[in-house]
Design a protein around this motif. Sequence first.
Motif, PDB file in Angstrom:
ATOM      1  N   LEU A 107       0.828  -1.209   0.000  1.00  0.00           N
ATOM      2  CA  LEU A 107       0.000   0.000   0.000  1.00  0.00           C
ATOM      3  C   LEU A 107       0.858   1.252   0.000  1.00  0.00           C
ATOM      4  CD1 LEU A 107      -2.751   1.298   0.033  1.00  0.00           C
ATOM      5  CD2 LEU A 107      -2.790   1.071   2.524  1.00  0.00           C
ATOM      6  N   GLU A 108       1.949   1.238   0.746  1.00  0.00           N
ATOM      7  CA  GLU A 108       2.841   2.403   0.771  1.00  0.00           C
ATOM      8  C   GLU A 108       3.457   2.644  -0.603  1.00  0.00           C
ATOM      9  OE1 GLU A 108       4.388   1.988   5.426  1.00  0.00           O
ATOM     10  OE2 GLU A 108       5.482   1.010   3.790  1.00  0.00           O
ATOM     11  N   ALA A 109       3.785   1.559  -1.304  1.00  0.00           N
ATOM     12  CA  ALA A 109       4.377   1.702  -2.641  1.00  0.00           C
ATOM     13  C   ALA A 109       3.383   2.300  -3.625  1.00  0.00           C
ATOM     14  CB  ALA A 109       4.860   0.343  -3.146  1.00  0.00           C
ATOM     15  N   ALA A 136       0.450   8.253  -5.614  1.00  0.00           N
ATOM     16  CA  ALA A 136      -0.694   9.135  -5.370  1.00  0.00           C
ATOM     17  C   ALA A 136      -1.620   8.453  -4.370  1.00  0.00           C
ATOM     18  CB  ALA A 136      -1.453   9.435  -6.663  1.00  0.00           C
ATOM     19  N   ALA A 137      -2.431   9.273  -3.688  1.00  0.00           N
ATOM     20  CA  ALA A 137      -3.382   8.728  -2.712  1.00  0.00           C
ATOM     21  C   ALA A 137      -4.677   8.304  -3.374  1.00  0.00           C
ATOM     22  CB  ALA A 137      -3.662   9.747  -1.615  1.00  0.00           C
ATOM     23  N   ARG A 138      -5.067   9.008  -4.447  1.00  0.00           N
ATOM     24  CA  ARG A 138      -6.313   8.698  -5.148  1.00  0.00           C
ATOM     25  C   ARG A 138      -6.079   8.831  -6.653  1.00  0.00           C
ATOM     26  NH1 ARG A 138     -10.247   8.163  -1.589  1.00  0.00           N
ATOM     27  NH2 ARG A 138     -11.824   7.951  -3.212  1.00  0.00           N
ATOM     28  N   VAL A 139      -6.915   8.160  -7.428  1.00  0.00           N
ATOM     29  CA  VAL A 139      -6.779   8.204  -8.877  1.00  0.00           C
ATOM     30  C   VAL A 139      -8.164   8.234  -9.506  1.00  0.00           C
ATOM     31  CG1 VAL A 139      -6.717   5.684  -9.098  1.00  0.00           C
ATOM     32  CG2 VAL A 139      -5.698   7.084 -10.885  1.00  0.00           C
ATOM     33  N   SER A 171      -9.308   5.026  -4.317  1.00  0.00           N
ATOM     34  CA  SER A 171      -8.169   5.236  -3.433  1.00  0.00           C
ATOM     35  C   SER A 171      -7.067   4.263  -3.807  1.00  0.00           C
ATOM     36  CB  SER A 171      -8.581   5.015  -1.979  1.00  0.00           C
ATOM     37  OG  SER A 171      -8.896   3.642  -1.766  1.00  0.00           O
ATOM     38  N   ALA A 172      -5.872   4.510  -3.276  1.00  0.00           N
ATOM     39  CA  ALA A 172      -4.756   3.600  -3.551  1.00  0.00           C
ATOM     40  C   ALA A 172      -5.097   2.183  -3.083  1.00  0.00           C
ATOM     41  CB  ALA A 172      -3.491   4.101  -2.857  1.00  0.00           C
ATOM     42  N   SER A 173      -5.750   2.077  -1.951  1.00  0.00           N
ATOM     43  CA  SER A 173      -6.118   0.761  -1.426  1.00  0.00           C
ATOM     44  C   SER A 173      -7.135   0.060  -2.317  1.00  0.00           C
ATOM     45  CB  SER A 173      -6.685   0.903  -0.011  1.00  0.00           C
ATOM     46  OG  SER A 173      -7.077  -0.346   0.503  1.00  0.00           O
ATOM     47  N   GLN A 174      -8.121   0.825  -2.821  1.00  0.00           N
ATOM     48  CA  GLN A 174      -9.139   0.233  -3.692  1.00  0.00           C
ATOM     49  C   GLN A 174      -8.536  -0.268  -4.994  1.00  0.00           C
ATOM     50  OE1 GLN A 174     -11.713   3.684  -3.685  1.00  0.00           O
ATOM     51  NE2 GLN A 174     -13.288   2.606  -2.492  1.00  0.00           N
ATOM     52  N   LEU A 175      -7.611   0.512  -5.578  1.00  0.00           N
ATOM     53  CA  LEU A 175      -6.969   0.070  -6.816  1.00  0.00           C
ATOM     54  C   LEU A 175      -6.113  -1.167  -6.569  1.00  0.00           C
ATOM     55  CD1 LEU A 175      -6.388   0.515  -9.816  1.00  0.00           C
ATOM     56  CD2 LEU A 175      -4.460   1.964  -9.151  1.00  0.00           C
ATOM     57  N   ARG A 216      -3.143  -8.370   2.430  1.00  0.00           N
ATOM     58  CA  ARG A 216      -1.925  -8.505   1.625  1.00  0.00           C
ATOM     59  C   ARG A 216      -1.280  -7.156   1.335  1.00  0.00           C
ATOM     60  NH1 ARG A 216       1.901 -12.197   1.166  1.00  0.00           N
ATOM     61  NH2 ARG A 216       2.741 -12.441  -0.938  1.00  0.00           N
ATOM     62  N   GLN A 217      -2.028  -6.068   1.491  1.00  0.00           N
ATOM     63  CA  GLN A 217      -1.493  -4.740   1.188  1.00  0.00           C
ATOM     64  C   GLN A 217      -0.410  -4.296   2.165  1.00  0.00           C
ATOM     65  OE1 GLN A 217      -4.653  -1.860   0.628  1.00  0.00           O
ATOM     66  NE2 GLN A 217      -5.768  -3.227  -0.758  1.00  0.00           N
ATOM     67  N   TRP A 218      -0.269  -5.020   3.278  1.00  0.00           N
ATOM     68  CA  TRP A 218       0.768  -4.678   4.255  1.00  0.00           C
ATOM     69  C   TRP A 218       1.965  -5.617   4.166  1.00  0.00           C
ATOM     70  CZ3 TRP A 218       0.636  -0.055   6.103  1.00  0.00           C
ATOM     71  CH2 TRP A 218      -0.597   0.613   6.135  1.00  0.00           C
ATOM     72  N   THR A 219       2.038  -6.361   3.074  1.00  0.00           N
ATOM     73  CA  THR A 219       3.187  -7.228   2.824  1.00  0.00           C
ATOM     74  C   THR A 219       4.355  -6.400   2.284  1.00  0.00           C
ATOM     75  OG1 THR A 219       1.703  -9.055   2.266  1.00  0.00           O
ATOM     76  CG2 THR A 219       3.998  -9.240   1.538  1.00  0.00           C
TER      77      THR A 219
END
Length: 584
Positions: A365-367, A372-375, A383-387, A397-400
């Motif tokens: 998620l950080e990468a 960008a934070a949103r797209v 959001s970055a998480s949604q994408l 898995r986003q915190w791997t």
Amino acid sequence: MANLINLEAVSKSYGVKPLLDEVSLGVAEGDRIGVVGLNGGGKTTLLEVLAGIAEVDSGRVSRIRGLRLAVVTQRTELPAGTVRDAVLSHYSAEHEWAADSRVRSIVDGLGITALGLETSTANLSGGERRRVALAAALVGELDLIVLDEPTNHLDVEGVRWLADHLLARRAAFVVVTHDRWFLDTVCGRTWEVANGRVEQYEGGYADWIFARAERARLAASAEEKRRNLARKELAWLQRGAKARTSKPRYRIEAAEALIADVPDPRDSVELMSFARRRLGKTVLELENATLHAGDKPVLDDVTWRIGPGDRIGLVGVNGSGKTTLLKLLAGESVPESGKRIEGKTVRLAHLSQELEGLPGQLRVLEAVEEVAARVVLGKQELSASQLAEKLGFPAARQWTPVEDLSGGERRRLQLARLLMAEPNVLLLDEPTNDLDIDTLQQLEDLLDSWPGTLVVVSHDRYLVERVCDAVYALFGDGRITHLPGGIDEYLSRRSAATSVVAAPASAERRTSSAAEHRAAMKELGRLERRLDSLHKRETELHDQLAANATNPDKLVELNAELKSVLAEKDDVEARWLETSELVE
């Protein structure tokens, strides 16, 4: 039909994760089974249990006596020695295998002859090693063939050859693949591996999508997201490249009710208009460009203009220079002569086959958020998480750490970072590699509403036909050839060229006549569907011309499109007449 292999209440775990949980199923003589499911969900484990490579934790696996079995997984190793040793070790003399048309077809169809039979297996690339392992498996007389992702490292032509080859054999086969065209063409049954279970469906990919859509219709609101994807995919299957289905009519009608209000996968006119506003007239152009890949000509004094909103699929045999051309378009190389022109408003992103530039010290998620934070992708704001989730990274898995990701996951992360930058020109080199079908659907959903210029190099013909409006090919003659008939036209041209080269082998041509007849029938159906589509568009354009009689600018635009539609219609009608003569 006798069962070749039976699994009874089989369980298999790695660590604490149960990949197979009391699974019972069987493979019978003549079965043609496709295996689908999420990456890491147990597909390869199931194949290895069937093949006897992996021991089960509990349950029973039984096989008929004397079962002739060949298996190629992603972990299959080649013996030391030459390509000849690996593929043709069962033959003591050259004339023994050379006299067998089936073996010759395998050696030629998988490009083994071009590799060189005396080449050391130690000197082969990963893709070449997979093709040699596949050839070694197929040359034998077999009852059952077990294959894990056999279409990886094959070009479009190679995928079609493998489909025709498997359909022509009497042997049963079980194949894991994310290639949806291949699934629908060769498979009579589909197994879905998920949550330790194996759900079984009659038919190929289209039937599986029907079943998923129907199951989603009956599911609770928690399945809403999955249902919408299944509905959109089903709408594509019905309105676009119609796939065969074995479902009874009442089942089809129930599924069709799901898509009664679903719009087309994308509004091409709206996206084109938006792209023109973002990009202007000039996007990417090559003028009198000459380019080689090693000693092979890719471009020979070629002028090619890619405009705003163009959605192009680029095809060609392996080694024809597709990746080299994409790097030129991306500005990562320069032509040997001529020039490359890039529009002033272009924001270009290039998904290459090399995995570079990923921040290993960050988490997933950080990468993504680093870009960008949103797209905003068309009408979707994510959001970055949604994408990241759409591209196969669930919340956990986003915190791997990035450094702990597999090759396929790194590629998905690379694509997520590219999209977060909101480019208006996308160059994608084999974007489907290592993606499971669910993630492919998510990617196509994103590209459906993406308003920009797109160039895709892919062996996945389903993806190309789904997201691209035009197909161009590299035939090795230094030109970029537009194919109004799409991938079917590409394969027809390649087949014709191969037939000319192989003219002396009249016996082999006779054995391929049935396959050619089937291909001609399929081409007729495709051309008829295209004519229907063009006729519909012609009628719409006439209506729009009448409605915009007082708008000169709009009239010019509509008239230009009408001329293009009429020209393509004439071309398709001519090819329909030519093809119809082949099936008489």
